[in-house]
Design a protein around this motif. Structure first.
Motif, PDB file in Angstrom:
ATOM      1  N   GLY A  73       0.825  -1.209   0.000  1.00  0.00           N
ATOM      2  CA  GLY A  73       0.000   0.000   0.000  1.00  0.00           C
ATOM      3  C   GLY A  73       0.855   1.253   0.000  1.00  0.00           C
TER       4      GLY A  73
ATOM      5  N   ARG B 291       0.942  -4.925  -5.852  1.00  0.00           N
ATOM      6  CA  ARG B 291       1.078  -6.194  -5.142  1.00  0.00           C
ATOM      7  C   ARG B 291       1.357  -7.226  -6.232  1.00  0.00           C
ATOM      8  NH1 ARG B 291      -0.685  -4.508   0.094  1.00  0.00           N
ATOM      9  NH2 ARG B 291      -2.220  -2.857  -0.129  1.00  0.00           N
ATOM     10  N   CYS B 292       2.210  -8.191  -5.961  1.00  0.00           N
ATOM     11  CA  CYS B 292       2.681  -9.077  -7.021  1.00  0.00           C
ATOM     12  C   CYS B 292       2.659 -10.540  -6.594  1.00  0.00           C
ATOM     13  CB  CYS B 292       4.104  -8.648  -7.427  1.00  0.00           C
ATOM     14  SG  CYS B 292       4.824  -9.693  -8.690  1.00  0.00           S
TER      15      CYS B 292
ATOM     16  N   MET C  11       5.682 -14.075  -5.120  1.00  0.00           N
ATOM     17  CA  MET C  11       5.500 -15.026  -4.005  1.00  0.00           C
ATOM     18  C   MET C  11       6.099 -16.391  -4.374  1.00  0.00           C
ATOM     19  SD  MET C  11       3.698 -13.211  -1.800  1.00  0.00           S
ATOM     20  CE  MET C  11       2.717 -14.206  -0.703  1.00  0.00           C
TER      21      MET C  11
ATOM     22  N   LYS D 146       9.018  -9.352   3.820  1.00  0.00           N
ATOM     23  CA  LYS D 146       9.153 -10.808   3.627  1.00  0.00           C
ATOM     24  C   LYS D 146       9.764 -11.073   2.257  1.00  0.00           C
ATOM     25  CE  LYS D 146       5.404 -12.001   6.723  1.00  0.00           C
ATOM     26  NZ  LYS D 146       3.961 -12.063   6.816  1.00  0.00           N
TER      27      LYS D 146
ATOM     28  N   GLU E  27      13.444 -12.918   1.313  1.00  0.00           N
ATOM     29  CA  GLU E  27      13.625 -14.007   0.343  1.00  0.00           C
ATOM     30  C   GLU E  27      14.636 -13.627  -0.734  1.00  0.00           C
ATOM     31  OE1 GLU E  27      12.365 -16.960   1.071  1.00  0.00           O
ATOM     32  OE2 GLU E  27      11.630 -15.891   2.855  1.00  0.00           O
TER      33      GLU E  27
ATOM     34  N   ARG F  89      -6.072  -2.384   9.464  1.00  0.00           N
ATOM     35  CA  ARG F  89      -6.166  -3.858   9.432  1.00  0.00           C
ATOM     36  C   ARG F  89      -6.098  -4.460  10.839  1.00  0.00           C
ATOM     37  NH1 ARG F  89      -2.597  -5.618   4.401  1.00  0.00           N
ATOM     38  NH2 ARG F  89      -1.178  -4.169   5.399  1.00  0.00           N
TER      39      ARG F  89
END
Ligand code: ATP
Length: 319
Positions: A11, A72-73, A77, A107, A111, A171
């Motif tokens: 966001g 957002r992708c 992931m 996150k 990675e 949230r």
């Protein structure tokens, strides 16, 4: 000369542009070549990056949103998506990457570091839901936006002697509701950390009415429930007139506050310093007014300590 790149992800948050500006200008000052990556990890995978110069950072420090845009992708992931991202960075000769975003973005950074990419994270999210740092970029501006709305709604709710429910973002983190509630003199804050004790709210509204109080402000965090539903319940249970307002995306926009600009600028310069020193898998935070960095894995494991003193203070002052 080092080559560094910067992206914004997740966001958007006011102050991201100030962080981008600091990365670009401080990086160039230190003799780095700097790339701007469009649309977060999505743009990275697609090779959507271009070299930026001093002028690319002109006139952006005061602007909300992010000039690099964000996304957002799903592909990122997957291991395959991240390997593609690492390949793009290698092809462009990027030695270090700055990512600006929330916990999901971090996150992703963790990675990427495992694939040998030097990466540093800057916390950019209005939710303030990264417990390792006292503040994330955008939070201060967001609570000021909510505060402005509380003031306006208070004018009309006191004229009509009503209960006003204001639903705010965050949230699973109640910080926006808690601190805007404290600063706005709210009678009640309903936040995920405390759950939803509606009977207590109805009881307190009736008690304050009996003390002669004619209007009340309730700040409801989106992670707990819906404002319209609470409005209906209050009307049913207390017979008091109530109205609800969902603030929505206005909380994400607007010119960043001085606090967010200063925080973002200091964090942007620190991120470049860390990359120049060859550091990786670090995230930047602020604690007790000091900028610091720590390991991303460790940072993601920090558990939020609930600020029960502030919560109780709101209750005491609501009388
Ligand atoms: P905000 O708090 O504002 O929502 P965020 O950074 O938490 O920001 P997310 O949508 O959760 O936003 O994450 C941004 C992107 O980071 C995701 O779209 C995805 O590409 C990547 N990402 C999230 N979680 C992971 C994960 N566990 N592993 C790898 N990449 C991830």
């Amino acid at each position: 000369m080092k080559t560094i790149a910067v992206l914004t992800s997740g966001g958007d948050a006011p102050g991201m542009n100030a962080a981008i500006r600091a990365v670009i200008r401080y990086g160039i000052h230190k003799g780095c070549k700097v790339y701007g990556i469009s649309r977060g990890y999505k743009g990275l995978i697609e090779g959507d990056l271009a070299e930026v110069d001093l002028r690319s950072a002109c006139d952006i420090i005061h602007r909300g949103g992010t000039i690099l845009r964000t996304a957002r992708c799903e592909e990122f992931m997957t291991e395959e998506g991240r390997r593609q991202a690492a390949t793009v960075l290698r092809v462009f000769g990027v030695d270090g990457l700055v990512v600006i975003g929330g916990d999901g973005t971090f996150k992703g950074a963790r990675e990427l570091a495992k694939l040998g990419v030097n990466v540093v994270g800057i916390p950019g999210t209005i939710d303030n839901d990264l417990p390792y740092t006292d503040y994330t970029i955008g939070f201060d501006t967001a609570i000021n936006t909510v505060l402005d709305a509380i003031g306006k709604i208070r004018d009309t709710s006191s004229s009509h002697e009503r209960i006003s429910i204001i639903e705010v973002m965050g949230r699973n983190c109640g910080d926006i509701a808690l601190y805007a509630g404290l600063a706005g003199g709210a009678e009640e804050v309903v936040i995920p950390e405390k759950g939803q004790d509606m009977e207590k709210i109805f009881r307190e509204l009736l008690e304050s009415k009996s003390r002669g109080k004619k209007q009340s402000i309730i700040i409801l965090s989106e992670g707990v429930g819906e404002a319209h539903e609470l409005e209906k319940q209050i009307k049913e249970k207390t017979k008091m007139d109530s109205r609800s307002t969902v603030l929505g995306h206005i909380q994400r926009g607007g010119s960043p506050s001085a606090f967010d600009r200063i925080l973002a600028t200091k964090m942007g310069a620190t991120a470049v310093e860390l990359l120049i020193q060859g550091k990786t898998a670090r995230v930047i935070g602020i604690r007790n007014n000091m900028i610091f960095d720590m390991d991303v894995e460790e940072a993601l494991g920090v558990i939020k300590k609930f600020d029960s003193e502030t919560y109780e203070l709101i209750d005491i002052l609501a009388n």
